[in-house]
Design an enzyme around this catalytic site. Sequence first.
Site, PDB file in Angstrom:
ATOM      1  N   ASP A 136       7.333  -4.236   9.515  1.00  0.00           N
ATOM      2  CA  ASP A 136       8.563  -3.676  10.076  1.00  0.00           C
ATOM      3  C   ASP A 136       8.925  -4.338  11.392  1.00  0.00           C
ATOM      4  OD1 ASP A 136       9.181  -1.954   8.047  1.00  0.00           O
ATOM      5  OD2 ASP A 136       8.215  -0.210   8.957  1.00  0.00           O
TER       6      ASP A 136
ATOM      7  N   ARG B  49       0.846  -1.185   0.000  1.00  0.00           N
ATOM      8  CA  ARG B  49       0.000   0.000   0.000  1.00  0.00           C
ATOM      9  C   ARG B  49       0.882   1.237   0.000  1.00  0.00           C
ATOM     10  NH1 ARG B  49      -3.217   1.423   5.538  1.00  0.00           N
ATOM     11  NH2 ARG B  49      -1.395   1.849   6.792  1.00  0.00           N
TER      12      ARG B  49
ATOM     13  N   THR C 133      -1.114   7.496  -0.041  1.00  0.00           N
ATOM     14  CA  THR C 133      -2.547   7.426  -0.368  1.00  0.00           C
ATOM     15  C   THR C 133      -3.242   6.238   0.291  1.00  0.00           C
ATOM     16  OG1 THR C 133      -2.116   6.022  -2.278  1.00  0.00           O
ATOM     17  CG2 THR C 133      -2.055   8.403  -2.658  1.00  0.00           C
TER      18      THR C 133
END
Length: 209
Positions: A202, A103, A107
């Site tokens: 992450d 993604r 946005t």
Amino acid sequence: MGLHVIEHPLLQDALAVLRDRSTGTAAFRAALARAGALLFQEASAGLPTEAGSVETPLGRAEVRRLRPGVLTLVPVLRAGLGMLEGVLPMVPGARVAHVGVRRDEETAEPSEYYRNLPASAAGTVAFVLDPMLATGGTLLETVGILDAAGMAEIRVLSVVAAPEGVRALRGAFPEVEVFLAALDGGLDARKYILPGLGDAGDRCFGTEP
Ligand code: URA
């Protein structure tokens, strides 16, 4: 769409580790694998089995085995790989199809960048592994790909979801079953789940900025 929030104490315990900001990479990875396995245990109920028999040390026993080839695991890259780690030992011979949907950080729009979905996956039950169901964009894209590929059924396993994502998925694919450890309150301005657990990819792969 069936929404199943699993209250099992072991899953909630894994979720507590995942949510804690002081959890380091190794412990996060282990807890994400554990959460994946526990969600899969729930989500795989009702899969077809085949009757057979084996010799125990003391005699003959009737057994039931999972019917070969009935399922396809679909980890959504990258964070879904952390869940796969816990699921695969439960079904070591399972077919694994990979879908990469990222993604856009600005946005929050999803875009597909990788797909390895063998033709043999058609007609099987797909278990989509993606720890975070936030806006639903990534999962809508993934479920759309699987639907078009002719999966018999699609079950989504996420650790945490936001109501926005659940609504989006329900609107587009009412037949999909969703299994969660928690349904959180909503999204922040960056479309992260609140309170959530941060960026699952992450934290799992030690790539926090
Ligand atoms: N992806 C994540 O890793 N975390 C969120 O909160 C939302 C999307």
